[in-house]
Design a protein around this motif. Sequence first.
Motif, mmCIF file in Angstrom:
data_model
loop_
_atom_site.group_PDB
_atom_site.id
_atom_site.type_symbol
_atom_site.label_atom_id
_atom_site.label_comp_id
_atom_site.label_asym_id
_atom_site.label_seq_id
_atom_site.Cartn_x
_atom_site.Cartn_y
_atom_site.Cartn_z
ATOM 1 N N VAL A 321 38.388 40.033 32.677
ATOM 2 C CA VAL A 321 38.098 41.303 33.363
ATOM 3 C C VAL A 321 38.154 41.169 34.888
ATOM 4 C CG1 VAL A 321 36.730 42.255 31.478
ATOM 5 C CG2 VAL A 321 35.628 40.805 33.179
ATOM 6 N N TYR A 322 38.066 39.944 35.416
ATOM 7 C CA TYR A 322 38.152 39.732 36.857
ATOM 8 C C TYR A 322 39.617 39.534 37.235
ATOM 9 C CZ TYR A 322 33.081 39.050 37.344
ATOM 10 O OH TYR A 322 31.719 39.196 37.357
ATOM 11 N N ASN A 323 40.084 40.196 38.281
ATOM 12 C CA ASN A 323 41.485 40.118 38.698
ATOM 13 C C ASN A 323 41.665 38.933 39.654
ATOM 14 O OD1 ASN A 323 44.144 40.650 39.157
ATOM 15 N ND2 ASN A 323 43.834 42.599 40.227
ATOM 16 N N PHE A 324 41.575 37.711 39.057
ATOM 17 C CA PHE A 324 41.724 36.518 39.892
ATOM 18 C C PHE A 324 43.169 36.328 40.362
ATOM 19 C CE2 PHE A 324 37.547 35.352 39.738
ATOM 20 C CZ PHE A 324 37.040 35.059 38.481
ATOM 21 N N SER A 325 44.141 36.844 39.624
ATOM 22 C CA SER A 325 45.545 36.621 39.980
ATOM 23 C C SER A 325 45.890 37.269 41.318
ATOM 24 C CB SER A 325 46.459 37.170 38.879
ATOM 25 O OG SER A 325 46.231 38.572 38.712
ATOM 26 N N GLU A 326 45.313 38.431 41.599
ATOM 27 C CA GLU A 326 45.631 39.125 42.850
ATOM 28 C C GLU A 326 44.571 38.917 43.927
ATOM 29 O OE1 GLU A 326 47.966 42.870 40.678
ATOM 30 O OE2 GLU A 326 46.271 43.237 42.036
ATOM 31 N N MET A 327 43.327 38.730 43.526
ATOM 32 C CA MET A 327 42.247 38.665 44.512
ATOM 33 C C MET A 327 41.391 37.421 44.329
ATOM 34 S SD MET A 327 41.105 42.649 44.893
ATOM 35 C CE MET A 327 40.498 42.301 46.540
ATOM 36 N N GLY A 328 41.993 36.351 43.845
ATOM 37 C CA GLY A 328 41.245 35.116 43.654
ATOM 38 C C GLY A 328 40.744 34.542 44.963
ATOM 39 N N GLU A 329 41.572 34.594 46.013
ATOM 40 C CA GLU A 329 41.152 34.053 47.304
ATOM 41 C C GLU A 329 39.981 34.856 47.882
ATOM 42 O OE1 GLU A 329 45.548 32.387 48.685
ATOM 43 O OE2 GLU A 329 44.434 33.805 49.953
ATOM 44 N N VAL A 330 40.039 36.169 47.748
ATOM 45 C CA VAL A 330 38.940 37.006 48.238
ATOM 46 C C VAL A 330 37.653 36.676 47.496
ATOM 47 C CG1 VAL A 330 38.107 39.382 48.430
ATOM 48 C CG2 VAL A 330 40.501 38.861 48.902
ATOM 49 N N TYR A 331 37.748 36.476 46.171
ATOM 50 C CA TYR A 331 36.571 36.145 45.377
ATOM 51 C C TYR A 331 36.001 34.796 45.798
ATOM 52 C CZ TYR A 331 33.665 35.048 41.348
ATOM 53 O OH TYR A 331 32.616 34.694 40.549
ATOM 54 N N SER A 332 36.853 33.794 45.958
ATOM 55 C CA SER A 332 36.384 32.451 46.338
ATOM 56 C C SER A 332 35.699 32.464 47.695
ATOM 57 C CB SER A 332 37.560 31.480 46.350
ATOM 58 O OG SER A 332 38.153 31.408 45.073
ATOM 59 N N GLU A 333 36.177 33.317 48.582
ATOM 60 C CA GLU A 333 35.654 33.339 49.948
ATOM 61 C C GLU A 333 34.335 34.108 50.059
ATOM 62 O OE1 GLU A 333 38.418 34.982 52.678
ATOM 63 O OE2 GLU A 333 37.006 35.050 54.360
ATOM 64 N N LYS A 334 34.165 35.171 49.261
ATOM 65 C CA LYS A 334 33.059 36.085 49.503
ATOM 66 C C LYS A 334 32.028 36.184 48.385
ATOM 67 C CE LYS A 334 35.711 39.146 52.570
ATOM 68 N NZ LYS A 334 36.123 40.536 52.841
ATOM 69 N N HIS A 335 32.297 35.616 47.196
ATOM 70 C CA HIS A 335 31.367 35.866 46.102
ATOM 71 C C HIS A 335 30.015 35.204 46.292
ATOM 72 C CE1 HIS A 335 32.358 31.789 44.761
ATOM 73 N NE2 HIS A 335 31.341 31.887 43.903
ATOM 74 N N SER A 336 29.962 34.167 47.109
ATOM 75 C CA SER A 336 28.694 33.471 47.318
ATOM 76 C C SER A 336 27.899 34.034 48.491
ATOM 77 C CB SER A 336 28.959 31.980 47.551
ATOM 78 O OG SER A 336 29.809 31.791 48.680
ATOM 79 N N THR A 337 28.423 35.059 49.168
ATOM 80 C CA THR A 337 27.699 35.657 50.294
ATOM 81 C C THR A 337 26.709 36.704 49.782
ATOM 82 O OG1 THR A 337 29.342 37.397 50.593
ATOM 83 C CG2 THR A 337 29.731 35.325 51.757
ATOM 84 N N ASP A 338 25.885 37.177 50.701
ATOM 85 C CA ASP A 338 24.881 38.173 50.341
ATOM 86 C C ASP A 338 25.390 39.606 50.483
ATOM 87 O OD1 ASP A 338 22.300 36.171 51.909
ATOM 88 O OD2 ASP A 338 23.064 36.151 49.846
ATOM 89 N N HIS A 339 26.665 39.776 50.798
ATOM 90 C CA HIS A 339 27.196 41.098 51.072
ATOM 91 C C HIS A 339 28.142 41.541 49.961
ATOM 92 C CE1 HIS A 339 25.502 40.787 55.080
ATOM 93 N NE2 HIS A 339 26.121 39.622 55.231
ATOM 94 N N SER A 340 28.233 42.858 49.785
ATOM 95 C CA SER A 340 29.212 43.411 48.857
ATOM 96 C C SER A 340 30.597 43.338 49.489
ATOM 97 C CB SER A 340 28.863 44.872 48.526
ATOM 98 O OG SER A 340 27.584 44.962 47.941
#
Length: 601
Positions: A321-340
């Motif tokens: 369900v997660y679109n890692f193919s197109e936005m994997g870099e965005v997820y890796s960079e921001k998922h551990s932050t406190d912001h949406s």
Amino acid sequence: MRLGTKIIIGFICISLLLVFIGFISDKFTSEIRQEQLRSVNEASQVVIYTGDMERSLFQSLIFLNSIREALIVEKDYNTIQKLPAVTNLTSQFDTELEQFESALGELELLLGNNESLPEDVNELLMSYEVYKSISREWLSLGEENSTQANLMFINSIEPYFRNNIIPEITQLRNYVLEIQQDRNQLLDESLKQAASVNYFATAFSVFLAIVLAVYIYRSIANPLSRVSNSAKMIGEGKLDERIKVTSNDEIGELAKAFNTMAAGLQKSTVSKAYLDNIIESIQEALFVADNDGVLLKANSAAAKLVGYGIDEMMNKPLSMVYNFSEMGEVYSEKHSTDHSFEFSLVHKNSHSIPVLFSEAELLDNQGNKVGSVAVASDISERKKAEKKIRDSLKEKEVMLAEIHHRVKNNLAVISGLLQLQSFKANNTDVEKALGDSQMRIQSIALVHEMLYKSESLAYIKYDKYINDLLQAISSMHMNDGKHIKLVAEVDESISLSVNQAIPCSLLINELVVNAFKHAFNNSKEGEIKVGAIDQDGKIIMTISDNGSGFDIEKFTDSDSLGATLIKTLSMQLNGDFEILKSPGFSGSAFRIRFSKKLNKL
């Protein structure tokens, strides 16, 4: 007593108090105001009647005097009946006496309803009867002897009218008005008494309302305060705390509910069903995964968003369900932050869903990470709206560029018309004025040309514009006999909005063209320099030449078009224009300072 009942009773009591105040106010003021209105109407009628009486008596005296004059003029007539004018005047005299008697009767009727008739009225009636009687005798005398009638009018009728009739009418009017004034004073005093009663009733009602409000407040606020304090202690973990129940209303029921809840919390921890209900009640999509990225739980909102059933997603990798193919870099960079952040999910039918995404770690009691929980909000509609706004903005940019292009073309047409007109001009001054106007229009057209060619439709790079402007001025004014060098030293960082670029360009055009015309009359070579720097948001421009210079006082006092334009354009820029003076410097130099402003949309 129930809380709702207390509030309802309070509102009913306040409403009854308001009705009571309204009733008291209406009772004590309506009758008085009606009496005041009736008194005012009667006073107006008294003034009208007395005025009619006075007018009728004066008019009757005027008719008598007219009869006297007619008799003096027509002495040859044998009898008074043979004078048409006298007959007519006599009829009018009788009419005025009838009108007086009618007005007097109306006044007596008006006063007779409420007051006994004063002696002034009886005296006026007696004087009126005397006046009427001697007037009749005088008319009879006029038939026999006009000379004796004239003496009788002057010595008897007119003095009697002046000394008796007029003072008595005045006394009657004053008497009637005094009666009306006394009535009004009594009514005003009654109205004041009614206002005092109304104020007292209002104050008493406000006092009762305050007492009632304090009672309701104390019956609600104090129990609520006890419930709040006990609930706070229960929330801090003191589950043996209980709220004292002192009433059977809603607050008492709330206290009982808190006590029951505290007892339940003492017996057991929070149930799984309770947590499941909380998760299901969340309107955003919620995903719970373990450390290996395997979905352990999702709510109905998440299933609806990605098109899967909840059972289909359980124990499946997040990549489903997660679109890692197109936005994997965005997820890796921001998922551990406190912001949406903006992310995308993959729908069951393979299309991507833009979402506002946030993720947090799940920790056990020892602080170890056991998984993650993520919340996603669908922003598809927002993305569509943003795209629509961008498309609309692009259309407006194209339209604005086309407007600048058309303005530039229209200015070019005007410039061409001025040039054609200058070719046909037989006067050198006219040809010179048309050429100056053509150069000014070209400087404006050049601004619009650079705007529609630039990436920004609001600002132009002013260093390139100055070079193009100087080249255009040089091509129009340079001749084979002189070699005038134009130098531009403009900061590359300077960019101006169209609101500042046009007046600034016209100002530079006027100063440079003026230098071309007058600075090098006695030389074949020279240099004109245009400089501009940006100093902390202030634009400083310098236009100088090494020519013969000019008379500064003459320029300051000049009312020529060029000098007027220079002063006006400086004011339009809200800038400071000054002529630089330097010892040993033979040429002229000008400096303009103005603040750089943002373009207002």
